[in-house]
Write a protein that holds these residues in place. Structure first.
Motif, PDB file in Angstrom:
ATOM      1  N   UNK A  42       0.860  -0.879  -0.163  1.00 55.73           N
ATOM      2  CA  UNK A  42       0.086   0.252  -0.243  1.00 55.73           C
ATOM      3  C   UNK A  42       1.240   0.994   0.242  1.00 55.73           C
ATOM      4  N   UNK A  43       2.294   1.417   1.053  1.00 56.51           N
ATOM      5  CA  UNK A  43       3.176   2.104   0.594  1.00 56.51           C
ATOM      6  C   UNK A  43       3.220   2.948  -0.297  1.00 56.51           C
ATOM      7  N   UNK A  44       3.360   2.095  -1.658  1.00 55.56           N
ATOM      8  CA  UNK A  44       3.820   2.394  -3.120  1.00 55.56           C
ATOM      9  C   UNK A  44       2.240   3.627  -3.575  1.00 55.56           C
ATOM     10  N   UNK A  45       1.554   2.850  -3.950  1.00 55.01           N
ATOM     11  CA  UNK A  45       0.630   4.274  -4.021  1.00 55.01           C
ATOM     12  C   UNK A  45       0.637   5.670  -3.549  1.00 55.01           C
ATOM     13  N   UNK A  46       1.089   5.873  -1.477  1.00 52.46           N
ATOM     14  CA  UNK A  46       1.291   6.205  -1.354  1.00 52.46           C
ATOM     15  C   UNK A  46       2.273   7.065  -2.039  1.00 52.46           C
ATOM     16  N   UNK A  47       3.101   6.885  -1.973  1.00 45.78           N
ATOM     17  CA  UNK A  47       4.197   7.455  -2.069  1.00 45.78           C
ATOM     18  C   UNK A  47       4.292   7.773  -3.461  1.00 45.78           C
ATOM     19  N   UNK A  48       3.513   7.084  -5.022  1.00 47.00           N
ATOM     20  CA  UNK A  48       3.424   7.629  -5.353  1.00 47.00           C
ATOM     21  C   UNK A  48       3.016   9.006  -5.853  1.00 47.00           C
ATOM     22  N   UNK A  49       1.561   9.252  -4.919  1.00 46.73           N
ATOM     23  CA  UNK A  49       1.262  10.497  -5.357  1.00 46.73           C
ATOM     24  C   UNK A  49       1.768  11.545  -4.001  1.00 46.73           C
ATOM     25  N   UNK A  50       2.504  10.896  -3.486  1.00 45.39           N
ATOM     26  CA  UNK A  50       3.239  12.644  -3.075  1.00 45.39           C
ATOM     27  C   UNK A  50       4.827  12.303  -3.258  1.00 45.39           C
ATOM     28  N   UNK A  51       4.836  11.853  -3.961  1.00 38.24           N
ATOM     29  CA  UNK A  51       6.510  11.724  -4.453  1.00 38.24           C
ATOM     30  C   UNK A  51       6.326  12.675  -5.840  1.00 38.24           C
ATOM     31  N   UNK A  52       8.016  13.927  -5.908  1.00 38.74           N
ATOM     32  CA  UNK A  52       7.825  14.915  -6.894  1.00 38.74           C
ATOM     33  C   UNK A  52       8.445  13.738  -7.893  1.00 38.74           C
ATOM     34  N   UNK A  53       7.419  14.754  -9.288  1.00 37.93           N
ATOM     35  CA  UNK A  53       8.145  14.280 -10.614  1.00 37.93           C
ATOM     36  C   UNK A  53       9.287  14.996 -10.878  1.00 37.93           C
ATOM     37  N   UNK A  54      10.632  14.157 -11.309  1.00 42.97           N
ATOM     38  CA  UNK A  54      11.081  15.077 -12.142  1.00 42.97           C
ATOM     39  C   UNK A  54      11.195  15.511 -13.062  1.00 42.97           C
ATOM     40  N   UNK A  55      11.980  16.698 -13.916  1.00 40.60           N
ATOM     41  CA  UNK A  55      11.785  16.981 -14.658  1.00 40.60           C
ATOM     42  C   UNK A  55      12.391  16.219 -15.820  1.00 40.60           C
ATOM     43  N   UNK A  56      11.711  16.551 -17.347  1.00 35.52           N
ATOM     44  CA  UNK A  56      11.377  15.887 -18.126  1.00 35.52           C
ATOM     45  C   UNK A  56      11.902  14.638 -17.914  1.00 35.52           C
ATOM     46  N   UNK A  57      10.633  13.828 -17.621  1.00 33.39           N
ATOM     47  CA  UNK A  57      10.180  12.450 -16.880  1.00 33.39           C
ATOM     48  C   UNK A  57       9.151  11.447 -17.849  1.00 33.39           C
TER      49      UNK A  57
END
Length: 397
Positions: A42-57
Motif C-alpha cells: 500500500x505504501x507504494x500507492x501513497x509514495x507515488x501520489x506524494x513523490x515529486x516528479x522530476x523534470x523531463x520524466x
C-alpha cells in the motif's frame, strides 16, 4: 473452475465490454492475497501520489501481470534519451524482479500496485507532471481490448501517450484510431501489417551481460509457455530421442516455463524441466546455456500468428542476452536472423540443428556471438532512432 464461475456470475451484464471487465476481475479475486498485498504494498500507492516528479520524466506502465521482461528494455531507451523514468507495474511482475541485471544506478523508480490502482493513478492530476506516459502493452490481454478502451480514458501527460502493441494484428482488430496510427504506436517486430501504422521498438536490454564461452557439454535452453500455440514441444522430445539413439549424449536441455510437457523417464538425464522461474533465475540459466531453442513450427496452424503479427519472446532474449537461437528458417527471415548469428533449419528438422550445435567448435561459436552482437546493435540503434524521431515530432508540433 474460477473462470466458469465468473462467467456465470456476470452473464446478466448486458454490455459485452463491461461483462468482460467484470469476468476478468472475478477471475483474479483472492481475498487473502488482496489483503496481504494491501498491507505489504500500500505504501507504494501513497509514495507515488506524494513523490515529486522530476523534470523531463516519463511514466512507463505495464498493465498486465506478465510481460515484465519487456519493461527493462523500454526503460533503457528512454534513459538513453535523457529521461528520468518511473515505472508503474503489477505486483506479480515486481516480485519476479525483471530489473535484476540492472546496475543500481540504472534502475528506475518502480511503484508496484494492483491493477485498479494503476487505473486510479493514471487518472490522478500528478500525471500532468510527466512529459509522456508509455504503455508497454497496449493490447490488454485480460479483456482482449485496447488498454485505453479498458480504462475508459487517456492519461493526461504533457505530450500525451506512446504505446506498443505486442500483436500488430490488433491494430485492426482493436480499431486503432488515426490519433495514434503512425504517430504514437510501436511494435516489437517489423511485420508488413504494421507498415505505416507503427514503428519498431524492440526491448533487448536486460542489463550488462558477461561474455560466454561454449560449455564442454552443450547446453540448450527453452524459455516460455509450454503450449502448442507457442511452441512445438513434441518436436523437442523427438529430437532428443533421436540424438540419444544415435549415440550423442554430450548435451543437456533445460526447459523453463509454465504449462505441461511430460518427459519420458529415458530422456530425463538429458532433458530437465524447471517450471516457471523468476527473472534472476531465468536470466542466470539462459546466460549459462549455449543455445536458445525457439521451437516454432512452420507447419502449425495455431502458430500462424508468429508469422503475421505476434513476436516470439525468444527474439528479445537472443538479442538481449547474446544467445544464438536454433530457429526454423521461415521464422528467421521474418525476425531478421541469419545463419551467421543463429543455427537455421528447415521444416521440423530440429535434430540436425542440434547436432550442428553440439559439434560446433569454440571459434565458430565465438563468431556467432560476435555476429549476434552486431545484429542486436542494429536493432537497438533503429529502435532508439524511431523513438527519438517520434518524440521530436510530437514535442515540436
Amino acid at each position: 473452475m474460477k473462470k466458469h464461475l465468473a462467467q456465470a456470475l456476470c452473464c446478466w451484464i448486458p454490455v459485452k465490454r463491461l461483462r468482460k471487465k467484470a469476468i476478468a476481475s472475478l477471475k483474479e479475486l483472492d481475498c487473502g492475497k488482496i489483503w496481504n498485498n494491501y498491507k505489504k504494498y500500500n505504501h507504494f500507492y501513497v509514495d507515488f501520489l506524494q513523490h515529486k516528479v522530476k523534470k523531463k520524466s516519463v511514466l512507463v506502465v505495464e498493465p498486465n501481470n506478465y510481460h515484465g521482461e519487456v519493461v527493462p528494455g523500454f526503460v533503457k531507451y528512454w534513459q538513453d534519451l535523457g529521461y528520468h523514468v518511473d515505472v508503474l507495474m503489477r505486483i506479480g511482475n515486481y516480485e519476479e524482479n525483471p530489473f535484476a541485471l540492472f546496475a543500481d544506478n540504472e534502475k528506475p523508480d518502480i511503484f508496484p500496485v494492483q491493477k485498479w490502482r494503476i487505473k486510479s493513478l493514471l487518472k490522478h492530476k500528478i500525471i500532468k507532471n510527466y512529459d509522456f506516459v508509455f504503455i508497454s502493452s497496449f493490447d490488454y490481454q485480460e479483456t482482449k481490448e485496447r488498454y485505453y478502451d479498458y480504462l475508459g480514458f487517456e492519461p493526461q501527460s504533457v505530450y500525451g501517450s506512446l504505446c506498443i502493441y505486442h500483436n500488430c494484428q490488433n491494430l485492426t482488430a482493436y480499431k486503432e484510431n488515426n490519433h495514434y496510427l503512425n504517430k504514437r504506436l510501436f511494435v516489437l517486430n517489423e511485420f508488413p501489417l504494421a507498415e505505416n501504422k507503427a514503428g519498431l521498438l524492440c526491448p533487448i536490454y536486460f542489463g550488462p551481460i558477461p561474455k560466454h564461452r561454449k560449455n564442454a557439454k552443450t547446453r540448450f535452453v527453452m524459455i516460455g509457455r509450454l503450449s502448442p500455440n507457442t511452441r512445438n514441444c513434441t518436436q523437442l522430445l523427438d529430437a532428443v530421442e533421436t540424438l540419444i539413439k544415435e549415440g550423442l549424449s554430450d548435451f543437456e536441455v533445460v526447459v523453463i516455463g509454465s504449462g505441461g510437457m511430460e518427459i519420458p523417464s529415458h530422456l530425463q538425464n538429458h532433458l530437465k524441466k524447471l517450471g516457471r522461474l523468476n527473472f534472476p533465475d531465468m536470466y542466470k540459466s539462459c546466460m549459462e546455456s549455449d543455445f536458445l531453442l525457439a521451437l516454432l513450427d512452420p507447419e502449425s496452424p495455431v502458430q500462424e500468428a508468429y508469422k503475421k503479427g505476434t513476436t516470439t519472446g525468444s527474439k528479445q532474449l537472443s538479442l538481449g542476452l547474446n544467445k544464438p537461437m536454433l530457429l526454423e528458417e521461415t521464422f528467421a527471415k521474418i525476425y531478421g536472423f541469419t545463419a551467421e548469428d543463429s543455427i537455421l533449419y528447415h521444416g521440423n528438422n530440429l535434430c540436425e540443428a542440434m547436432k550442428q550445435a553440439i559439434a560446433m567448435k569454440e571459434n565458430e561459436y565465438a563468431g556467432k556471438l560476435s555476429a549476434l552482437e552486431k545484429h542486436a546493435e542494429k536493432v537497438y540503434h533503429k529502435s532508439a532512432q524511431t523513438l527519438r524521431q517520434t518524440i521530436e515530432q510530437i514535442t515540436k508540433d
